[in-house]
Design an enzyme around this catalytic site. Structure first.
Site, PDB file in Angstrom:
ATOM      1  N   TYR A 183      -4.634   4.940   0.013  1.00  0.00           N
ATOM      2  CA  TYR A 183      -5.743   4.074  -0.441  1.00  0.00           C
ATOM      3  C   TYR A 183      -5.418   3.226  -1.666  1.00  0.00           C
ATOM      4  O   TYR A 183      -6.262   3.056  -2.544  1.00  0.00           O
ATOM      5  CB  TYR A 183      -7.007   4.909  -0.733  1.00  0.00           C
ATOM      6  CG  TYR A 183      -7.220   6.058   0.196  1.00  0.00           C
ATOM      7  CD1 TYR A 183      -7.513   5.841   1.537  1.00  0.00           C
ATOM      8  CD2 TYR A 183      -7.106   7.379  -0.247  1.00  0.00           C
ATOM      9  CE1 TYR A 183      -7.688   6.900   2.407  1.00  0.00           C
ATOM     10  CE2 TYR A 183      -7.286   8.446   0.619  1.00  0.00           C
ATOM     11  CZ  TYR A 183      -7.572   8.203   1.948  1.00  0.00           C
ATOM     12  OH  TYR A 183      -7.732   9.250   2.805  1.00  0.00           O
ATOM     13  N   HIS A 184      -4.214   2.660  -1.694  1.00  0.00           N
ATOM     14  CA  HIS A 184      -3.832   1.878  -2.863  1.00  0.00           C
ATOM     15  C   HIS A 184      -3.402   0.451  -2.504  1.00  0.00           C
ATOM     16  O   HIS A 184      -2.358  -0.017  -2.965  1.00  0.00           O
ATOM     17  CB  HIS A 184      -2.694   2.581  -3.622  1.00  0.00           C
ATOM     18  CG  HIS A 184      -3.056   3.937  -4.125  1.00  0.00           C
ATOM     19  ND1 HIS A 184      -2.126   4.918  -4.411  1.00  0.00           N
ATOM     20  CD2 HIS A 184      -4.258   4.500  -4.393  1.00  0.00           C
ATOM     21  CE1 HIS A 184      -2.738   6.000  -4.824  1.00  0.00           C
ATOM     22  NE2 HIS A 184      -4.035   5.789  -4.823  1.00  0.00           N
ATOM     23  N   PRO A 185      -4.174  -0.299  -1.720  1.00  0.00           N
ATOM     24  CA  PRO A 185      -3.763  -1.672  -1.415  1.00  0.00           C
ATOM     25  C   PRO A 185      -3.820  -2.543  -2.668  1.00  0.00           C
ATOM     26  O   PRO A 185      -4.746  -2.428  -3.478  1.00  0.00           O
ATOM     27  CB  PRO A 185      -4.807  -2.126  -0.382  1.00  0.00           C
ATOM     28  CG  PRO A 185      -6.018  -1.312  -0.683  1.00  0.00           C
ATOM     29  CD  PRO A 185      -5.487   0.028  -1.135  1.00  0.00           C
TER      30      PRO A 185
ATOM     31  N   ASP B  76       0.855  -1.187   0.000  1.00  0.00           N
ATOM     32  CA  ASP B  76       0.000   0.000   0.000  1.00  0.00           C
ATOM     33  C   ASP B  76       0.888   1.232   0.000  1.00  0.00           C
ATOM     34  O   ASP B  76       2.052   1.170   0.417  1.00  0.00           O
ATOM     35  CB  ASP B  76      -0.915  -0.014   1.241  1.00  0.00           C
ATOM     36  CG  ASP B  76      -2.006   1.054   1.173  1.00  0.00           C
ATOM     37  OD1 ASP B  76      -2.297   1.554   0.058  1.00  0.00           O
ATOM     38  OD2 ASP B  76      -2.581   1.384   2.230  1.00  0.00           O
ATOM     39  N   HIS B  77       0.340   2.330  -0.473  1.00  0.00           N
ATOM     40  CA  HIS B  77       1.061   3.607  -0.447  1.00  0.00           C
ATOM     41  C   HIS B  77       0.748   4.341   0.850  1.00  0.00           C
ATOM     42  O   HIS B  77      -0.413   4.645   1.130  1.00  0.00           O
ATOM     43  CB  HIS B  77       0.647   4.465  -1.642  1.00  0.00           C
ATOM     44  CG  HIS B  77       1.219   3.996  -2.941  1.00  0.00           C
ATOM     45  ND1 HIS B  77       0.559   4.126  -4.141  1.00  0.00           N
ATOM     46  CD2 HIS B  77       2.409   3.402  -3.227  1.00  0.00           C
ATOM     47  CE1 HIS B  77       1.320   3.632  -5.108  1.00  0.00           C
ATOM     48  NE2 HIS B  77       2.444   3.194  -4.574  1.00  0.00           N
TER      49      HIS B  77
END
Ligand SMILES: Cc1cc2nc3c(=O)[nH]c(=O)nc-3n(C[C@H](O)[C@H](O)[C@H](O)COP(=O)(O)OP(=O)(O)OC[C@H]3O[C@@H](n4cnc5c(N)ncnc54)[C@H](O)[C@@H]3O)c2cc1C
Length: 547
Positions: free
Chosen positions: A475-477, A300-301
């Site tokens: 919000y980038h899983p 994630d980011h």
């Protein structure tokens, strides 16, 4: 109560960024019957469709799964929010609308890892096919696709200053982050059209929803994939209604396709008996295949925001906190579809290399013309703006693991942020680079005060402590059903679950490594490419389908 079974050619679980693409493309010929199951409801909430409404969807359980991570050891044991769309359009209905594909090198790296067909040259046609680029077509961009992409409706003096400050700091101006190179500073493009959000529910599902061969069932939670030996044959799902919850069984004569996203696709596989044998046995789940890779490799980011008090009342805080300005802005939106209501989760960006020896940027900054204590929180009662740092290719790896055999119990989500030293170093270097940009005179004229981390933050240790105290997700899983050919990979290069027949995963969970940017465009591309693979396989080895 259990109802009668029904047969389809394809069952797609999850109507999100990728699932809506599949529903459209798989039904386009009219030859295949497709069932699309979505745990959430219709996308009727008005705030879904007004871009700025994004801020109102963070705590709305009607459209959001409202997940949280487990306590994160490197973030002072804080739990980090993990919103996910639970509505037609999935996360593309609640996301920040920023259109970034990632770097060409990301996809070349996927190919280099052994995934034939996923180099940038291979995926570019799918990005182009998806796209309806307002600037027109060129070698890298498409028009007439279902996903509208447009420029921000107008420039803003703070963004202009930020871009100039980045240039003065040595980062080139870049008017197209999805162009030949990503590096540099400029304005974001958004997945919007005429000031409205362009989710995949709007772009892909609406044109397809009246096709007789597409059945969309909302408020339907898939609870288990059904197997005959190693062949997926159907799905069990629960549907709520006024007469209580009913359990349904549906069968796929072609394939079952999981598009539940990076948390829910591995959850459903584990609930169905595919996962770490020990985990499943401990929960009393019948093990079909010991696959420790299911739910592993979560990436994630992480995002760290620097917050500024502005010298002039030109920020969004000043508009939103004043009812006259607020109404004027609302009217302006209604009349011209311009202004603050059309903006997404970022206005301008800079993609930077924290070390000159790197080939491509390793940090993305999002520049926002408002300030708040956290995502979705009220805006500060003074002029304010923020800029964040996110490391594009983290080395830290986490996991998603069910905690119960009950499908309504959220899985344990543990990204294990900052567990890799390179991640800590890169974030500190990114924050220092951002501070240098903010210290350029063109930017300083707008800074009354750096509120966070503040002037007392000077050393690497200070920046790291600030990160541990405040960092949150962008919000980038991804990568929890990772594509590959090593023993822990979950799907092969055609997105088929390894060791199984007629079962695919098509969503952000298959990314071998997280794309270097925001992940919606990549999830849509995966949906486009996944659809082509499914249709090609059906044509070359027809199973007993309605065709
Ligand atoms: C708040 C937020 C902001 C973001 N901002 C941006 C941005 O600005 N730009 C960008 O590019 N990306 C952004 N992203 C990320 C991007 O939206 C996601 O990476 C992308 O949408 C993921 O697509 P997906 O198809 O993998 O999953 P999703 O779009 O999440 O879709 C999964 C769908 O499956 C459904 N589902 C799950 N489990 C089940 C089940 N068991 N039964 C039935 N249905 C089920 C879900 O309800 C959901 O609708 C953001 C995400 C969030 C949450």
């Amino acid at each position: 109560m259990t109802t009668n079974a029904a047969h389809f050619d394809y069952i797609v679980v999850g109507a999100g960024s990728a699932g809506c693409v599949l529903a459209n493309r798989l039904t386009a010929s009219g030859r295949h019957r497709v069932l699309l199951l979505e745990a959430g409801g219709r996308d009727s909430n008005i705030w879904i469709h007004i871009p700025l409404g994004y801020g109102k969807l963070f705590d709305n359980a009607k459209v959001n799964w409202l997940y949280k991570t487990e306590p994160e050891p490197e973030l002072n044991n804080r739990r980090v929010i993990q919103p996910r769309g639970k509505v037609l359009g999935g996360s593309s209905s609640i996301n920040g609308l920023l259109y970034i594909r990632g770097q060409h090198e990301d996809y070349d790296h996927w190919r280099q890892l052994g995934n034939a067909g996923w180099a940038f040259a291979d995926v570019l046609p799918y990005f182009r096919r998806a796209e309806d680029q307002a600037r027109g077509a060129d070698d890298l961009h498409g028009v007439d696709g279902p996903l509208a992409v447009s420029d921000v409706s107008e420039p803003h003096p703070l963004c202009d200053a930020f871009i100039e400050a980045a240039e003065l700091s040595g980062y080139p101006r870049n008017d197209d982050f999805n162009g030949p190179r990503q590096e540099g500073a400029g304005y974001f493009q958004l997945t919007t059209k005429n000031g409205r959000r362009w989710s995949t529910a709007v772009g892909y599902l609406r044109p397809a929803r009246n096709r007789p061969n597409l059945t969309i069932v909302a408020d339907a939670l898939a609870t288990r994939v059904l197997f005959s030996g190693r062949r997926a044959i159907g799905v069990e799902y629960r549907k709520g209604g006024t007469k209580g919850e009913t359990t349904h069984t549906v069968y796929a004569d072609g394939e079952v396709v999981l598009s539940g996203g990076a948390f829910n696709s591995p959850q459903l596989l584990q609930l169905s008996g595919l996962g770490s044998e020990k985990l499943l046995r401990d929960l009393g789940i019948n093990v079909i295949a010991d696959m420790p890779g299911v739910g592993a490799d979560l990436q994630d980011h992480l995002q760290i925001r620097m917050v500024y008090r502005c010298t002039e009342p030109i920020t969004m805080n000043d508009v939103i906190n004043n009812w006259r300005h607020r109404y004027a802005e609302g009217l302006r939106y209604l009349l011209s579809r311009k202004g603050l209501l059309t903006i997404g989760a970022g206005y301008a960006a800079a993609f930077i290399r924290t070390r000159p020896e790197l080939a491509t940027p390793d940090v993305q900054t999002h520049f926002l013309i408002f300030s708040a204590d956290s995502a979705g929180a009220p805006l500060h009662p003074f002029p304010g703006f923020m800029a964040s740092v996110c490391q594009l290719r983290p080395d830290s790896r986490g996991f998603v693991r069910i905690k119960s055999s009950d499908p309504t119990v959220p899985p344990a989500i543990q990204p294990r942020y900052l567990t890799a030293q390179t991640d800590r170093d890169t974030i500190v270097a990114g924050l220092k680079a951002l501070r240098r940009i903010m210290n350029q005179r063109v930017m300083r004229q707008y800074i009354a005060k750096e509120i966070a981390p503040g002037e007392a933050c000077v050393s690497d240790a200070d920046f790291l402590a600030f990160t541990r105290d405040t960092a949150t997700t962008v919000y980038h899983p991804t990568s929890t059903c990772r594509m590959g050919s090593d023993p822990n990979a979950v799907v092969d290069q055609r997105l088929r679950v390894r060791g199984f027949e007629r079962l695919r995963v098509v969503d952000a969970s298959i990314m071998p490594t997280v794309a270097s940017g925001n992940t919606n465009a990549a999830a849509v591309m995966i949906g486009e490419k996944g659809a082509d693979m499914i249709l090609a396989d059906a044509a070359s080895a027809p199973v007993a389908m309605s065709a």
